[in-house]
Enzyme design. Sequence first.
Site, mmCIF file in Angstrom:
data_model
loop_
_atom_site.group_PDB
_atom_site.id
_atom_site.type_symbol
_atom_site.label_atom_id
_atom_site.label_comp_id
_atom_site.label_asym_id
_atom_site.label_seq_id
_atom_site.Cartn_x
_atom_site.Cartn_y
_atom_site.Cartn_z
ATOM 1 N N CYS A 112 -32.723 47.035 -43.964
ATOM 2 C CA CYS A 112 -33.296 46.215 -45.043
ATOM 3 C C CYS A 112 -34.376 46.957 -45.834
ATOM 4 O O CYS A 112 -34.742 46.533 -46.928
ATOM 5 C CB CYS A 112 -33.854 44.920 -44.475
ATOM 6 S SG CYS A 112 -32.597 43.941 -43.660
ATOM 7 N N HIS A 252 -38.720 42.014 -49.734
ATOM 8 C CA HIS A 252 -37.367 41.883 -49.180
ATOM 9 C C HIS A 252 -37.127 40.409 -48.841
ATOM 10 O O HIS A 252 -37.955 39.770 -48.191
ATOM 11 C CB HIS A 252 -37.259 42.742 -47.920
ATOM 12 C CG HIS A 252 -36.066 42.443 -47.088
ATOM 13 N ND1 HIS A 252 -34.793 42.404 -47.614
ATOM 14 C CD2 HIS A 252 -35.934 42.149 -45.762
ATOM 15 C CE1 HIS A 252 -33.939 42.099 -46.650
ATOM 16 N NE2 HIS A 252 -34.605 41.943 -45.524
ATOM 17 N N ASN A 282 -29.907 36.940 -47.019
ATOM 18 C CA ASN A 282 -30.428 38.290 -46.816
ATOM 19 C C ASN A 282 -29.317 39.301 -47.121
ATOM 20 O O ASN A 282 -28.356 39.415 -46.362
ATOM 21 C CB ASN A 282 -30.897 38.410 -45.359
ATOM 22 C CG ASN A 282 -31.493 39.768 -45.041
ATOM 23 O OD1 ASN A 282 -31.369 40.717 -45.813
ATOM 24 N ND2 ASN A 282 -32.129 39.865 -43.893
HETATM 25 N N1 ACO Z 1 -27.772 26.486 -36.255
HETATM 26 C C1 ACO Z 1 -28.246 25.659 -35.306
HETATM 27 N N2 ACO Z 1 -28.938 26.085 -34.242
HETATM 28 C C2 ACO Z 1 -29.169 27.402 -34.137
HETATM 29 C C3 ACO Z 1 -28.681 28.336 -35.099
HETATM 30 C C4 ACO Z 1 -27.944 27.824 -36.185
HETATM 31 N N3 ACO Z 1 -27.474 28.626 -37.152
HETATM 32 N N4 ACO Z 1 -29.061 29.571 -34.728
HETATM 33 C C5 ACO Z 1 -29.756 29.449 -33.590
HETATM 34 N N5 ACO Z 1 -29.809 28.146 -33.230
HETATM 35 C C6 ACO Z 1 -30.465 27.555 -32.074
HETATM 36 C C7 ACO Z 1 -30.595 28.541 -30.922
HETATM 37 O O1 ACO Z 1 -29.407 28.625 -30.194
HETATM 38 C C8 ACO Z 1 -31.715 27.921 -30.130
HETATM 39 O O2 ACO Z 1 -31.193 26.879 -29.374
HETATM 40 P P1 ACO Z 1 -31.719 26.606 -27.856
HETATM 41 O O3 ACO Z 1 -33.176 26.272 -28.016
HETATM 42 O O4 ACO Z 1 -30.858 25.481 -27.414
HETATM 43 O O5 ACO Z 1 -31.503 27.891 -27.127
HETATM 44 C C9 ACO Z 1 -32.600 27.298 -31.200
HETATM 45 O O6 ACO Z 1 -31.786 27.196 -32.388
HETATM 46 C C10 ACO Z 1 -33.846 28.113 -31.510
HETATM 47 O O7 ACO Z 1 -33.463 29.481 -31.629
HETATM 48 P P2 ACO Z 1 -34.486 30.572 -32.089
HETATM 49 O O8 ACO Z 1 -33.782 31.887 -32.227
HETATM 50 O O9 ACO Z 1 -35.705 30.533 -31.208
HETATM 51 O O10 ACO Z 1 -34.876 30.002 -33.518
HETATM 52 P P3 ACO Z 1 -35.988 30.491 -34.501
HETATM 53 O O11 ACO Z 1 -36.908 29.395 -34.808
HETATM 54 O O12 ACO Z 1 -36.586 31.800 -34.058
HETATM 55 O O13 ACO Z 1 -35.142 30.761 -35.829
HETATM 56 C C11 ACO Z 1 -34.252 32.652 -36.999
HETATM 57 C C12 ACO Z 1 -34.094 31.716 -35.809
HETATM 58 C C13 ACO Z 1 -34.067 31.864 -38.278
HETATM 59 C C14 ACO Z 1 -33.187 33.727 -36.887
HETATM 60 C C15 ACO Z 1 -35.656 33.287 -36.951
HETATM 61 O O14 ACO Z 1 -35.920 33.830 -35.690
HETATM 62 C C16 ACO Z 1 -35.843 34.336 -37.981
HETATM 63 O O15 ACO Z 1 -35.933 34.065 -39.142
HETATM 64 N N6 ACO Z 1 -35.931 35.630 -37.559
HETATM 65 C C17 ACO Z 1 -36.011 36.731 -38.440
HETATM 66 C C18 ACO Z 1 -34.701 37.390 -38.431
HETATM 67 C C19 ACO Z 1 -34.316 37.966 -39.754
HETATM 68 O O16 ACO Z 1 -34.634 37.520 -40.819
HETATM 69 N N7 ACO Z 1 -33.541 39.020 -39.617
HETATM 70 C C20 ACO Z 1 -32.963 39.671 -40.732
HETATM 71 C C21 ACO Z 1 -32.983 41.118 -40.585
HETATM 72 S S1 ACO Z 1 -34.611 41.738 -40.450
HETATM 73 C C22 ACO Z 1 -35.269 41.380 -41.875
HETATM 74 O O17 ACO Z 1 -34.582 41.345 -42.853
HETATM 75 C C23 ACO Z 1 -36.697 41.160 -41.932
#
Ligand code: ACO
Length: 325
Positions: A112, A252, A282
């Site tokens: 990214c 980004h 993204n």
């Molecule tokens: N729909 C419904 N539920 C979901 C989904 C979905 N698409 N994805 C995950 N869940 C569930 C998980 O299974 C978990 O369930 P559980 O509690 O029963 O185990 C629950 O939601 C919480 O999961 P987390 O991963 O803890 O959720 P979080 O609040 O961290 O949100 C997210 C996830 C949106 C991916 C967040 O961590 C995030 O934004 N991370 C940054 C990642 C990113 O942007 N990466 C891109 C590349 S790097 C960059 O560009 C910066």
Amino acid sequence: MKARIVGTGSYLPKKIMTNQDLEKMVDTSHEWIVTRTGIEERRIAAEDECTSDMATIAAQRAMDMAGVAAEDIDLIVMGTITGDYPWPATACIVQANLGAKKAFAYDVSAACSGFLYALSSANDYIMSGRGKRALVIGAETLSRSVDWTDRNTCVLFGDGAGAVLLEAQESESGVLSCHLHSDGNYLELLYQPGFGAKHPASVEGIGARLSYLKMQGNEVFKVAVRSLTQVSKEALTANGYTSADVTQFIPHQANLRILEATTKRLGLTKEQSFINVHKYGNTSGATIPIAIDEAYHQGLLKEGDLILSAAFGGGFTWGSTLIRW
Ligand code: ACO
């Protein structure tokens, strides 16, 4: 002398995939995706469309805006992790498509942060006096690296391309600085395990879904916010500015919560921050040049404005640039 942005261009595939479409593919909901990421829809490349096709259109649009012919380009640098082939560089395919005969071309692999890494290379090249004009491109077909059965990742990403044309000019305007960082200790928090030299293509690897992007989202989130804030402050401090001097922050576009947390820590207002992640998700290396192109065409970037940009991605890699428009 400075390397100045004289043209911008972008290309987004026609096909829109909404959160409602995703509800039919994996166990998710529009509400969960919007609340956690701010993403409402993303674009998906057509079957016969790939990274070089989108990059070529974005680059041609940047050249058209600047009124610069392909033969006058000296360098093409492209940030991508979803090139047409493992090798050679997709930038070479774009060079041939454009007919930029004099240009040398290569890809930069910084996930990214790819566009900012590419911009830094092109800026150094121009400032060294070796050439006058460089196309800097960010383009991705992430829809082909995403595991469409994994709800943790497939809701986040999209396809697209953006480009800027840099030109050497005797001017106060242009790229003021680039700051880049990496930390390979975090590799397995965000990566594609196969099919490189470590895990070459194999039937077992396909079964284990190794050719798809893997991510530990919540760990990435924390480091991303911290790093984006730190590297943005680094750019401002190095140039003797504060957040109040910034006209537009064009980060980004990973997800809305990362952007809001970062802008809050930087003390930037909503009006200072450009956001389009709700429309495209993204697009990795492509988000910043797409956003620059959109901001320009919305009349948000005017001569003399101070533009701050920052990115974070797999590697980990992160970086920032400060630009006087
Ligand atoms: N729909 C419904 N539920 C979901 C989904 C979905 N698409 N994805 C995950 N869940 C569930 C998980 O299974 C978990 O369930 P559980 O509690 O029963 O185990 C629950 O939601 C919480 O999961 P987390 O991963 O803890 O959720 P979080 O609040 O961290 O949100 C997210 C996830 C949106 C991916 C967040 O961590 C995030 O934004 N991370 C940054 C990642 C990113 O942007 N990466 C891109 C590349 S790097 C960059 O560009 C910066």
